[in-house]
Design an enzyme around this catalytic site. Structure first.
Site, PDB file in Angstrom:
ATOM      1  CG  ASP A  75      -1.773   7.451   0.259  1.00 35.29           C
ATOM      2  OD1 ASP A  75      -0.771   8.079  -0.117  1.00 35.29           O
ATOM      3  OD2 ASP A  75      -2.784   7.287  -0.456  1.00 35.29           O
ATOM      4  CG  ASP A  81      -1.835   1.152   1.321  1.00 35.01           C
ATOM      5  OD1 ASP A  81      -2.426   1.516   0.287  1.00 35.01           O
ATOM      6  OD2 ASP A  81      -1.959   1.736   2.416  1.00 35.01           O
TER       7      ASP A  81
END
Length: 223
Positions: A9, A7
């Site tokens: 953020d 991922d």
């Protein structure tokens, strides 16, 4: 061979690039700061709560992009990278990516944030493969404000990751180990089907779930 999925953020970055892009536009006065900030803050709160409608949000964010011509957007994108993103690329995140590269793993970033915002970030991290929400682009190169296909959020990350692998003639089963690093409970669908889910800078919900499941927890940032 292993597969390492990340991922973006609050996982590789200590910030939310999508939210910060909105804040950046507000600071420049490129959008109505009051109205945009109100909607951006509301969507961000929904994301944190796990109640966000990803299509509604993407239509909002991509609709904002559609208001600029490609030359202006490119200039804004570079300024955003220089002022906001590059100062937030931390050595610990680079080192984690490099560990997997050195091991010969196939590395990809899988993010719910749109491709316009995240493509230069993936390049800055030296990651070739990016799975992100794709904006529709007109024949003259303008972002139309519409989403191509389905969102890359929650279960959508499974769909898009499998489709990406299929283009290379692979499935998740082709790999000896599949790692997925994420900070958010929103990514539990994909985390639950890989062999090595790793809660990375996890929020409270993911931290609790990971602890109950015996998943590793790591923290890349001190802030």
């Amino acid at each position: 061979m292993n597969l390492a999925l990340f991922d973006l953020d609050h996982t590789l970055l200590p910030i939310d690039s999508d939210y910060e892009w909105g804040q950046f536009l507000c600071r420049l006065g490129a959008v109505d700061p009051v109205e945009f900030a109100r909607r951006n803050d509301a969507f961000f709160a929904q994301y944190q709560a796990g109640t966000l409608d990803p299509v509604e949000y993407l239509e909002f964010s991509l609709g904002t992009l559609s208001g600029f011509d490609p030359v202006k957007l490119a200039a804004l994108q570079q300024q955003f990278m220089d002022e906001v993103i590059v100062p937030n690329i931390r050595p610990a995140a680079r080192a984690l990516l490099q560990k997997h590269k050195d091991a010969g793993d196939l590395v990809a970033i899988v993010t719910a944030t749109n491709h316009f915002v995240t493509a230069p970030i993936a390049r800055a991290f030296g990651v070739e493969h990016l799975i992100a929400a794709m904006p529709e682009v007109s024949e003259d190169g303008r972002i139309t404000g519409r989403l191509l296909g389905t969102p890359t959020q929650g279960p959508g990350k499974i769909e898009h990751t499998k489709a990406w692998l299929e283009k290379m003639g692979k499935t998740l089963d082709h790999f000896d180990a599949v790692y997925f690093y994420s900070d958010s409970h929103n990514d539990l669908p994909l985390m639950s089907i890989v062999s090595h889910p790793i809660a990375t800078n996890p929020n409270a919900k993911l931290s609790s779930h990971a602890s109950a499941q015996g998943w590793p927890l790591i923290h890349l940032f001190n802030d």
